[in-house]
Write a protein that holds these residues in place. Structure first.
Motif, PDB file in Angstrom:
ATOM      1  N   THR A  22       0.851  -1.188   0.000  1.00  0.00           N
ATOM      2  CA  THR A  22       0.000   0.000   0.000  1.00  0.00           C
ATOM      3  C   THR A  22       0.892   1.245   0.000  1.00  0.00           C
ATOM      4  O   THR A  22       2.101   1.152  -0.187  1.00  0.00           O
TER       5      THR A  22
ATOM      6  N   HIS B 101       1.239  -1.598  -5.438  1.00  0.00           N
ATOM      7  CA  HIS B 101       0.018  -0.803  -5.603  1.00  0.00           C
ATOM      8  C   HIS B 101       0.463   0.574  -6.107  1.00  0.00           C
ATOM      9  O   HIS B 101       1.566   0.722  -6.624  1.00  0.00           O
TER      10      HIS B 101
ATOM     11  N   LYS C 211     -12.190   5.952  -2.169  1.00  0.00           N
ATOM     12  CA  LYS C 211     -12.351   5.345  -0.854  1.00  0.00           C
ATOM     13  C   LYS C 211     -13.648   5.800  -0.196  1.00  0.00           C
ATOM     14  O   LYS C 211     -14.406   6.594  -0.773  1.00  0.00           O
TER      15      LYS C 211
ATOM     16  N   GLU D  10     -10.134   2.291  -9.274  1.00  0.00           N
ATOM     17  CA  GLU D  10     -10.487   1.315  -8.239  1.00  0.00           C
ATOM     18  C   GLU D  10     -11.438   1.988  -7.256  1.00  0.00           C
ATOM     19  O   GLU D  10     -11.296   3.171  -6.946  1.00  0.00           O
TER      20      GLU D  10
ATOM     21  N   GLU E  72     -13.501   1.423  -3.425  1.00  0.00           N
ATOM     22  CA  GLU E  72     -13.564   0.658  -2.182  1.00  0.00           C
ATOM     23  C   GLU E  72     -15.017   0.450  -1.768  1.00  0.00           C
ATOM     24  O   GLU E  72     -15.814   1.387  -1.783  1.00  0.00           O
TER      25      GLU E  72
ATOM     26  N   LEU F 287     -12.034  -2.766  -4.355  1.00  0.00           N
ATOM     27  CA  LEU F 287     -11.334  -3.087  -3.120  1.00  0.00           C
ATOM     28  C   LEU F 287     -12.363  -3.503  -2.077  1.00  0.00           C
ATOM     29  O   LEU F 287     -13.243  -2.719  -1.701  1.00  0.00           O
TER      30      LEU F 287
ATOM     31  N   ASP G  51     -13.112  -3.955   1.411  1.00  0.00           N
ATOM     32  CA  ASP G  51     -12.480  -3.428   2.613  1.00  0.00           C
ATOM     33  C   ASP G  51     -13.052  -4.034   3.884  1.00  0.00           C
ATOM     34  O   ASP G  51     -14.253  -3.939   4.147  1.00  0.00           O
TER      35      ASP G  51
ATOM     36  N   GLU H 290      -9.739  -6.888  -5.011  1.00  0.00           N
ATOM     37  CA  GLU H 290      -8.627  -6.748  -4.073  1.00  0.00           C
ATOM     38  C   GLU H 290      -9.167  -6.787  -2.650  1.00  0.00           C
ATOM     39  O   GLU H 290     -10.071  -6.016  -2.307  1.00  0.00           O
TER      40      GLU H 290
ATOM     41  N   SER I 101      -8.603  -6.146   1.339  1.00  0.00           N
ATOM     42  CA  SER I 101      -7.750  -5.304   2.164  1.00  0.00           C
ATOM     43  C   SER I 101      -8.387  -5.122   3.531  1.00  0.00           C
ATOM     44  O   SER I 101      -9.582  -5.307   3.707  1.00  0.00           O
TER      45      SER I 101
ATOM     46  N   SER J 142      -3.988  -6.876  -0.337  1.00  0.00           N
ATOM     47  CA  SER J 142      -3.083  -5.771  -0.008  1.00  0.00           C
ATOM     48  C   SER J 142      -2.918  -5.658   1.498  1.00  0.00           C
ATOM     49  O   SER J 142      -3.869  -5.861   2.259  1.00  0.00           O
TER      50      SER J 142
END
Length: 282
Positions: free
Chosen positions: A136, A159, A170, A198, A200, A220, A222, A243, A245, A265
């Motif tokens: 990250t 990343h 995000k 990307e 989240e 992502l 999360d 992904e 994370s 990640s």
């Protein structure tokens, strides 16, 4: 996978800054006081425990910047698997020069070998799956380039290097923009076709929104439970890169990799790696 070394020209400012910090305003007064001029020695840089080497290029550069007259002979390269007693580097020349560069060389090599070693441990947990380990931006300020390089030496992937590399939406972006659909609509309207996106999500209904709206390349997942990740993989059905994370501890990696996500990640690779024990002895 072998990664070619970065040009010394790129790394030199990092090493030079570390040397200037360590040498202070008047240089190595201990060495100048107790070591007679002209004293020559050969020093061996060795591993005191098992791991994966990284930062050796920077260590060699530290010796050469202090004294271009030093002869630095590499016995290992970044990315090599090493064990206790492995000879990594041999440095011959003025003892004072070797001593003045020692700490900076060891700091770089020990720190970065620790990152590479931890990364290799994460990668080992993904065996038998298609999941890749990635780092990250949770890196030491000023050292992101070499810490991310250490992740590569450990078998991981990188990343973003900076905020300008890609669009990563995000939770706070989603909140400020008014939801998943508005941010994705903004991306489709404004983003360059050369930039990947990307987003989240932390709920399956958000993932469904992303899949329905379009505009993202990667999602992502999360802080999802393993069960939620299994559902997310099924819902995605291979359409977007996934992904995982959040709370990615070493002991959890194998379980997460088995869900079918594409990437895992972990900030711990760079912010929590233990320094590998290396030593320099005359």
């Amino acid at each position: 996978m072998t990664h070619p070394p970065l040009p010394d020209l790129i790394l030199e400012p990092l090493v030079r800054a570390a040397l200037l910090e360590d040498l202070g305003t008047y240089g190595d007064i201990t060495t100048r006081t107790v070591i007679p001029a002209g004293t020559r020695y050969t020093a061996l840089l060795q591993a005191r425990e098992a791991g994966v080497a990284s930062g050796l290029q920077l260590a060699a550069l530290a010796f050469r910047l202090v004294d271009p007259g030093l002869t630095v002979t590499a016995h290992a390269v970044d990315g090599d698997t090493i064990g206790p007693g492995s000879l990594l580097m041999e440095i011959t020349g003025e003892a004072a020069s070797i001593l003045s560069a020692e700490r900076v060389a060891l700091n770089f090599a020990g720190r970065l070998s620790g990152i590479a070693t931890l990364t290799a441990a994460f990668v080992a947990e993904t065996q038998g799956t298609a999941a890749r380990i990635t780092c990250t931006r949770k890196t030491t300020p000023g050292l992101r380039l070499v810490e991310k390089q250490a992740v590569l030496h450990g078998g991981g992937f990188n990343h973003r290097f900076s905020l300008s590399d890609a669009i990563l939406i995000k939770d706070n972006h989603i909140a400020a923009a008014g939801g998943v659909r508005p941010v994705l609509q903004a991306v489709k309207a404004r983003a360059s076709h050369m930039i990947r996106t990307e987003i989240e999500v932390d709920r399956l209904d958000q993932l469904a929104e992303v899949l329905d709206e379009g505009g993202a390349d990667v999602v992502l997942l999360d802080n999802m439970t393993t069960e939620m990740m299994i559902e997310a993989v099924a819902l995605n059905a291979g359409r977007l890169i996934l992904e995982a994370s959040g709370n990615m501890r070493l002991e959890r990696v194998a379980e997460v990799a088995a869900t079918g996500v594409d990437y895992i990640s972990s900030g711990a690779l760079t912010h929590s790696a233990r320094t590998l024990d290396l030593g320099l002895d005359f």
